[in-house]
Design a protein around this motif. Structure first.
Motif, PDB file in Angstrom:
ATOM      1  N   CYS A 199     -79.350  17.901  30.769  1.00 23.88           N
ATOM      2  CA  CYS A 199     -80.508  17.143  31.265  1.00 23.88           C
ATOM      3  C   CYS A 199     -81.188  17.820  32.448  1.00 23.88           C
ATOM      4  O   CYS A 199     -82.119  17.250  33.038  1.00 23.88           O
ATOM      5  CB  CYS A 199     -80.085  15.729  31.663  1.00 23.88           C
ATOM      6  SG  CYS A 199     -79.587  14.697  30.261  1.00 23.88           S
ATOM      7  N   ASN A 241     -89.055  16.373  31.063  1.00 25.04           N
ATOM      8  CA  ASN A 241     -87.619  16.259  31.286  1.00 25.04           C
ATOM      9  C   ASN A 241     -87.258  14.919  31.930  1.00 25.04           C
ATOM     10  O   ASN A 241     -86.246  14.304  31.579  1.00 25.04           O
ATOM     11  CB  ASN A 241     -87.135  17.416  32.163  1.00 25.04           C
ATOM     12  CG  ASN A 241     -85.631  17.502  32.224  1.00 25.04           C
ATOM     13  OD1 ASN A 241     -84.957  17.555  31.192  1.00 25.04           O
ATOM     14  ND2 ASN A 241     -85.073  17.500  33.420  1.00 25.04           N
ATOM     15  N   ASN A 245     -84.900  12.055  30.217  1.00 28.14           N
ATOM     16  CA  ASN A 245     -83.734  11.559  30.929  1.00 28.14           C
ATOM     17  C   ASN A 245     -83.810  10.049  31.152  1.00 28.14           C
ATOM     18  O   ASN A 245     -82.801   9.339  31.023  1.00 28.14           O
ATOM     19  CB  ASN A 245     -83.610  12.283  32.273  1.00 28.14           C
ATOM     20  CG  ASN A 245     -82.367  11.897  33.034  1.00 28.14           C
ATOM     21  OD1 ASN A 245     -81.257  12.291  32.690  1.00 28.14           O
ATOM     22  ND2 ASN A 245     -82.541  11.104  34.077  1.00 28.14           N
TER      23      ASN A 245
END
Length: 296
Positions: A199, A241, A245
């Motif tokens: 992640c 991202n 997440n």
């Protein structure tokens, strides 16, 4: 005495020019195909290719660099009929200096730094022969992306990126949950969720910048368009991202089991969306200094 006369003649430039063999040799060098010089430059950097091959074979890093190398090779093949017969001297000088520096640095610098120098050297040599309409920025960018550097980036930058991602996700999750952050971990409604290494967004960043370089070269955009749009690429990668997440953390905090294929599907979907957005940004028509829009 005759031998002394010949040596004296050879020592004078005008004497060499009177020798047909020397003139023919000089003409052959001057008219040699451009790909021969590039091949010789690549051959001089053979220790780097050996090290990169060993690093990929022992699986200590992702082989994504092969994709960037293939893109450079494809660029050279597509432009093979348009290569400059007379290379740009600045780029050629940088390539020759880089080749010497990379050779001297073997064993003195970390292999990754030597590889960076070698691949930058190869990119400079390619830029020396490419036509002026091909931007040099994405060529250098692809040379950097060719390095087996994802494992190193994950080691040195992975944790700070995970902390940044976790903090950004905390702000989004606060809209509907009670969230606390500790390092790269989030406590969502009493459920502990760890933001792990995948992640961090390192791979997404690689694909994002690769997309930017590839689209710029494919559409023949300029260096100015490439560099001025790189900040937007960074924002898109970071946003994608964080979004990925946040979705996965919210799913984990719900208390229900989330299969591994869901994680992979969400990750691939967000990656595809980010790369598509980056392609759109890089493909936008350029504006000239006079304010007019330039279409390719």
């Amino acid at each position: 005495m005759a031998l002394f006369t010949d040596l004296h003649t050879l020592a004078r430039p005008q004497g060499l020019l009177k020798r047909p063999g020397f003139v023919r040799w000089g003409v052959r060098i001057d008219t040699a195909p451009e790909w021969i010089w590039l091949a010789l430059l690549a051959a001089a950097l053979w220790p780097t290719w050996l090290w990169m091959g060993q690093r990929m074979l022992d699986r200590s890093d992702d082989p994504l660099g092969l994709l960037a190398l293939s893109a450079l090779a494809l660029l050279g093949w597509q432009q093979r009929r348009r290569l400059r017969p007379a290379p740009r001297l600045l780029w050629l000088a940088l390539a020759l200096a880089g080749a010497v520096a990379a050779t001297i640095s073997q064993g003195a610098l970390p292999p990754l730094l030597v590889a960076l120098l070698s691949l930058s050297t190869l990119a400079a040599g390619l830029c020396a022969f490419l036509p002026g309409t091909v931007a040099s920025g994405p060529v250098l960018g692809l040379s950097v992306l060719s390095l087996p550097l994802l494992a190193s980036l994950q080691f040195y930058a992975g944790y700070p990126l995970r902390v940044i991602t976790a903090e950004a996700s905390r702000w989004l999750l606060m809209l509907g949950h009670e969230v606390e952050r500790s390092g790269a971990s989030l406590l969502v409604d009493g459920q502990l969720v760890i933001v792990d290494a995948p992640c961090s967004g390192v791979q997404m960043a690689w694909f994002g910048y690769f997309s930017a370089c590839a689209v710029t070269l494919y559409l023949a955009r300029s260096n100015r368009a490439f560099f001025t749009r790189l900040p937007a690429v960074s924002v898109l990668v970071l946003s994608g991202n964080v979004l990925r997440n946040t979705v996965l953390v919210a799913a984990e905090a719900s208390g229900s089991h989330v299969p591994g294929w869901v994680h992979e599907s969400v990750g691939l979907a967000v990656l595809a969306a980010v790369c598509a957005a980056i392609a759109w940004v890089m493909a936008r028509p350029e504006k000239t200094r006079s304010g007019r829009t330039r279409h390719v």
